[in-house]
Scaffold this motif. Structure first.
Motif, PDB file in Angstrom:
ATOM      1  N   ILE A 112       0.840  -1.207   0.000  1.00  0.00           N
ATOM      2  CA  ILE A 112       0.000   0.000   0.000  1.00  0.00           C
ATOM      3  C   ILE A 112       0.870   1.250   0.000  1.00  0.00           C
ATOM      4  CG2 ILE A 112      -1.699   1.334   1.315  1.00  0.00           C
ATOM      5  CD1 ILE A 112      -2.744  -1.382   2.399  1.00  0.00           C
ATOM      6  N   LEU A 113       1.896   1.269   0.853  1.00  0.00           N
ATOM      7  CA  LEU A 113       2.771   2.435   0.948  1.00  0.00           C
ATOM      8  C   LEU A 113       3.522   2.691  -0.359  1.00  0.00           C
ATOM      9  CD1 LEU A 113       4.193   1.994   4.565  1.00  0.00           C
ATOM     10  CD2 LEU A 113       2.449   3.619   3.792  1.00  0.00           C
ATOM     11  N   ASN A 114       3.930   1.617  -1.031  1.00  0.00           N
ATOM     12  CA  ASN A 114       4.622   1.775  -2.311  1.00  0.00           C
ATOM     13  C   ASN A 114       3.718   2.424  -3.351  1.00  0.00           C
ATOM     14  OD1 ASN A 114       7.008   0.677  -1.377  1.00  0.00           O
ATOM     15  ND2 ASN A 114       6.559  -1.402  -2.094  1.00  0.00           N
ATOM     16  N   PHE A 115       2.470   2.006  -3.374  1.00  0.00           N
ATOM     17  CA  PHE A 115       1.519   2.591  -4.328  1.00  0.00           C
ATOM     18  C   PHE A 115       1.125   4.012  -3.910  1.00  0.00           C
ATOM     19  CE2 PHE A 115       1.221  -1.613  -6.074  1.00  0.00           C
ATOM     20  CZ  PHE A 115       0.832  -1.413  -7.396  1.00  0.00           C
ATOM     21  N   ALA A 116       1.119   4.271  -2.600  1.00  0.00           N
ATOM     22  CA  ALA A 116       0.842   5.632  -2.141  1.00  0.00           C
ATOM     23  C   ALA A 116       1.935   6.586  -2.623  1.00  0.00           C
ATOM     24  CB  ALA A 116       0.740   5.658  -0.615  1.00  0.00           C
ATOM     25  N   ARG A 161       3.776  10.731  -6.748  1.00  0.00           N
ATOM     26  CA  ARG A 161       4.592  11.083  -7.905  1.00  0.00           C
ATOM     27  C   ARG A 161       3.747  11.317  -9.164  1.00  0.00           C
ATOM     28  NH1 ARG A 161       7.738   6.692  -5.776  1.00  0.00           N
ATOM     29  NH2 ARG A 161       6.888   5.329  -7.412  1.00  0.00           N
ATOM     30  N   GLY A 162       2.436  11.113  -9.027  1.00  0.00           N
ATOM     31  CA  GLY A 162       1.543  11.330 -10.150  1.00  0.00           C
ATOM     32  C   GLY A 162       1.459  10.167 -11.116  1.00  0.00           C
ATOM     33  N   GLU A 163       1.954   8.989 -10.695  1.00  0.00           N
ATOM     34  CA  GLU A 163       1.963   7.833 -11.590  1.00  0.00           C
ATOM     35  C   GLU A 163       0.607   7.139 -11.632  1.00  0.00           C
ATOM     36  OE1 GLU A 163       5.217   5.410 -10.325  1.00  0.00           O
ATOM     37  OE2 GLU A 163       6.673   7.043 -10.545  1.00  0.00           O
ATOM     38  N   ILE A 164      -0.181   7.282 -10.576  1.00  0.00           N
ATOM     39  CA  ILE A 164      -1.556   6.790 -10.573  1.00  0.00           C
ATOM     40  C   ILE A 164      -2.456   7.899 -10.033  1.00  0.00           C
ATOM     41  CG2 ILE A 164      -0.958   4.345 -10.305  1.00  0.00           C
ATOM     42  CD1 ILE A 164      -1.626   4.576  -7.340  1.00  0.00           C
ATOM     43  N   GLU A 165      -3.732   7.816 -10.382  1.00  0.00           N
ATOM     44  CA  GLU A 165      -4.666   8.853  -9.954  1.00  0.00           C
ATOM     45  C   GLU A 165      -5.399   8.474  -8.676  1.00  0.00           C
ATOM     46  OE1 GLU A 165      -7.284   9.819 -13.149  1.00  0.00           O
ATOM     47  OE2 GLU A 165      -5.655  10.230 -14.547  1.00  0.00           O
ATOM     48  N   LYS A 176      -7.906   3.736   7.733  1.00  0.00           N
ATOM     49  CA  LYS A 176      -8.528   4.986   7.300  1.00  0.00           C
ATOM     50  C   LYS A 176      -7.837   6.185   7.936  1.00  0.00           C
ATOM     51  CE  LYS A 176     -13.190   6.712   6.430  1.00  0.00           C
ATOM     52  NZ  LYS A 176     -14.627   6.476   6.661  1.00  0.00           N
ATOM     53  N   MET A 177      -7.459   6.030   9.213  1.00  0.00           N
ATOM     54  CA  MET A 177      -6.809   7.125   9.932  1.00  0.00           C
ATOM     55  C   MET A 177      -5.350   7.301   9.516  1.00  0.00           C
ATOM     56  SD  MET A 177      -8.314   6.498  13.774  1.00  0.00           S
ATOM     57  CE  MET A 177      -7.108   7.617  14.478  1.00  0.00           C
ATOM     58  N   GLU A 178      -4.657   6.179   9.313  1.00  0.00           N
ATOM     59  CA  GLU A 178      -3.208   6.230   9.126  1.00  0.00           C
ATOM     60  C   GLU A 178      -2.775   6.315   7.660  1.00  0.00           C
ATOM     61  OE1 GLU A 178      -1.545   2.941  11.233  1.00  0.00           O
ATOM     62  OE2 GLU A 178      -2.619   3.427  13.093  1.00  0.00           O
ATOM     63  N   LEU A 179      -3.702   6.091   6.723  1.00  0.00           N
ATOM     64  CA  LEU A 179      -3.323   6.111   5.308  1.00  0.00           C
ATOM     65  C   LEU A 179      -4.237   7.059   4.530  1.00  0.00           C
ATOM     66  CD1 LEU A 179      -2.783   2.270   4.804  1.00  0.00           C
ATOM     67  CD2 LEU A 179      -0.995   4.011   4.945  1.00  0.00           C
ATOM     68  N   PRO A 180      -4.093   8.356   4.762  1.00  0.00           N
ATOM     69  CA  PRO A 180      -4.951   9.320   4.065  1.00  0.00           C
ATOM     70  C   PRO A 180      -4.727   9.335   2.553  1.00  0.00           C
ATOM     71  CG  PRO A 180      -3.171  10.445   5.226  1.00  0.00           C
ATOM     72  CD  PRO A 180      -3.130   9.022   5.674  1.00  0.00           C
ATOM     73  N   GLU A 181      -3.603   8.782   2.117  1.00  0.00           N
ATOM     74  CA  GLU A 181      -3.327   8.757   0.671  1.00  0.00           C
ATOM     75  C   GLU A 181      -4.261   7.809  -0.070  1.00  0.00           C
ATOM     76  OE1 GLU A 181      -1.345   7.761   3.076  1.00  0.00           O
ATOM     77  OE2 GLU A 181       0.660   8.658   2.971  1.00  0.00           O
TER      78      GLU A 181
END
Length: 432
Positions: A64-68, A73-77, A94-99
């Motif tokens: 998840i963090l890698n995709f965040a 970097r704008g590689e995914i929307e 939900k709280m810890e991964l706002p990305e």
């Protein structure tokens, strides 16, 4: 909206079935979908997570963090998360991964389709886009588990056992067979329980028989049975139907009576021996796969030695070992201190696997000079890679056949003579 999606599946084959169903829905709505691409290129990424034990949770979070970061970097929307980890830790994620744009559990993933402004196609609910090779598919017959094993978080994630209706399963098997699938890996959290909720009696044997009768299915293989209350009629079906593989994946976890009691397995050592003896008597040549746990709270050196001797005595054809993971909200977590050091858990697991490697080598040596029906999964460098009825994809030994010895087709069955063997691989030649 751009219509390109990457779906990444972590964890077990049951998760994979959910991903395949989701991919089918997106494709029906005009999306282009890539699964587990080495270089994801979608505008939207969907991570189907695993939340079973510590290592699996870490892999899910890292993914998840890698995709965040890719989103930054704008590689995914957009980035969506679904599956077992999010079912278990929805609020924390939900709280810890706002990305992450949206989080879904294990059972509400259908909302992803509608949340993207598309229509969920109820008429395709039994259809999937296979991510496996075309000739085999995972075949999920139920969700959930009613067992109360001390260490296991699965019931916290999946809830109670829910059998899929038999008619629905037969329909799905027929569709898969008509599309070219010739091998079904029957899976569930607990195969043994099938039918008790819907039909008030165990009906696994009847289901296996009906699936085996589907035209075009060459192999049916059974994964994840439970030792307590095992439905013995399944063994009769194995003997009566040549296309039901003489293979059973049954997790035993331990053998010492004190540990079986602490683990809340509802079986004894004597029960386990009787079960295994009957399986091998009723189905001569059956290959048994099991898993064991080392380092559960309370496991003494004596308990471990008893399990080690059990492994050497029973000579399982397939075996895996997991060091115990102290999982939040499980009975063991609430009741016991995690009192076996991590290095001891791992050392015990390594000792068993070293013994198992020798056992596997000896069992494979006995196959040299014998002939087996083998399905070809793929071509890899100098070999065609196949499997016998005793081997499940990705976890069991493979049969390697030199490419210069014959011209073979993926998904086709051949008679193969075994010429050599290692601990976890066989080598063979097609019988002309």
């Amino acid at each position: 909206m751009k219509k390109k999606i990457d779906v990444v599946t972590l964890g077990c084959s049951k998760n994979l079935v959910d991903s395949e169903s989701l991919i089918k829905q997106f494709e029906a709505n005009g999306f282009s979908v890539a699964h587990d691409a080495s270089n994801p290129e979608g505008d939207i990424a969907i991570i189907n997570t695993c939340g079973f034990i510590g290592d699996a949770k870490e892999e899910s979070i890292e993914t998840i963090l890698n995709f965040a970061e890719a989103k930054k970097r704008g590689e995914i929307e957009k980035l969506f998360v679904m599956g077992c980890l999010s079912e278990r830790y929805f609020q924390q994620l939900k709280m810890e991964l706002p990305e992450v744009d949206a989080i879904y559990g294990k059972f509400d993933w259908k909302k992803i389709v509608t949340d993207l402004g598309q229509s969920y196609r109820a008429d395709l609910r039994n259809d999937r886009t296979l991510t496996t090779p075309d000739h085999y598919a995972y075949f999920k017959i139920s969700e959930g588990c009613n067992r109360t094993c001390s260490y296991c978080a699965i019931p916290l994630i999946t809830g109670k056992h829910k059998s899929r209706p038999m008619e629905e399963l037969i329909d799905e098997a027929q569709k898969l067979a008509s599309s070219g699938v010739r091998e079904l890996q029957m899976i569930a959290q607990d195969l043994s329980f099938y039918g008790l909720d819907n039909y008030k009696q165990m009906r696994l044997g009847e289901l296996v028989r009906k699936i085996a009768d589907v035209d075009g299915i060459d192999w049916v293989r059974l994964h994840y049975a439970y030792p307590a209350g095992f439905p013995y009629d399944v063994l009769k079906v194995m003997n009566e139907h040549p296309n039901v593989c003489n293979y059973l994946d049954i997790a035993l976890q331990h053998i010492s009576d004190p540990m079986l009691k602490i683990m809340r397995r509802n079986v004894t050592k004597a029960d386990t021996y009787k079960l295994l003896e009957r399986m091998r008597k009723d189905v001569p040549g059956i290959h048994l796969r099991t898993t064991l746990i080392t380092g559960h709270p309370g496991e003494t050196e004596q308990d471990f030695n008893e399990m080690f001797e059990f492994v050497k005595e029973m000579r399982f054809e397939r075996l895996g070992v997991f060091p115990y993971s102290h999982e939040e909200d499980t009975h063991a977590y609430r009741t016991y201190k995690d009192d076996v050091p991590e290095e001891v858990k791992q050392e015990r697991a390594d000792i068993i696997m070293q013994a198992q490697e020798q056992i596997s080598w000896e069992i494979n040596q006995e196959k040299i000079g014998k002939e087996f029906k083998v399905v070809i999964d793929r071509k890899e460098e100098d070999y065609y890679i196949g499997r016998t009825e005793f081997d499940s994809p990705e976890v069991d030994p493979e049969v390697l056949i030199p490419v210069d010895s014959a011209e073979l087709k993926t998904g086709t069955f051949y008679q193969v003579n075994i010429t050599d063997a290692e601990a976890y691989d066989l080598f063979g030649e097609v019988v002309k």
